[in-house]
Design a protein around this motif. Structure first.
Motif: not given
Length: 125
Positions: A23-40
């Motif tokens: 969560k610290l290293i990856q941008p929010k958009e990449k986290l969302s694209a990888s399946g962590l939809g809650w970050v939106d």
């Protein structure tokens, strides 16, 4: 039981340090694209803050006791992770992500065992 608590704390530390770094290293958009939809639903700063809590909680589960510097921080970190997992379970529950809720409850229970053991009968005092 001391060995069991060390094993649980070490496994939790690996999981939380890894999740926190992600969560610290990856941008929010990449986290969302990888399946962590809650970050939106959260700002990039909030996602980084959650990552920092995960990372610091994971480090706090083992490092203070391993270095024998303020080992009382181990159960404090475990208790903090219990609180983080309550929040995570609520977020995933609202999104109806039931497998994630189960995972959050398992992590919560393991962190609670470490907190109980290190605050109580198996403290480092």
């Amino acid at each position: 039981m001391n060995v069991v608590l060390w094993i649980i704390a070490s496994l939790l530390a690996a999981a939380f340090v890894g999740a926190g770094l992600l969560k610290l290293i990856q941008p929010k958009e990449k986290l969302s694209a990888s399946g962590l939809g809650w970050v939106d639903a959260y700002s990039p700063g909030m996602v980084k803050a959650i990552g920092a809590l995960d990372f610091l909680g994971g480090i706090g589960l083992v490092l203070p006791a391993f270095l024998d510097i303020a080992p009382v921080l181990v159960p404090v970190a475990a208790l903090g992770l219990v609180i983080v997992m309550i929040g995570a379970a609520v977020v995933h529950g609202r999104r109806k992500e039931w497998p994630m809720v189960v995972a959050n409850i398992v992590l919560l229970a393991l962190a609670a065992v470490v907190a109980w053991g290190r605050f109580g009968p198996y403290s480092f005092s």
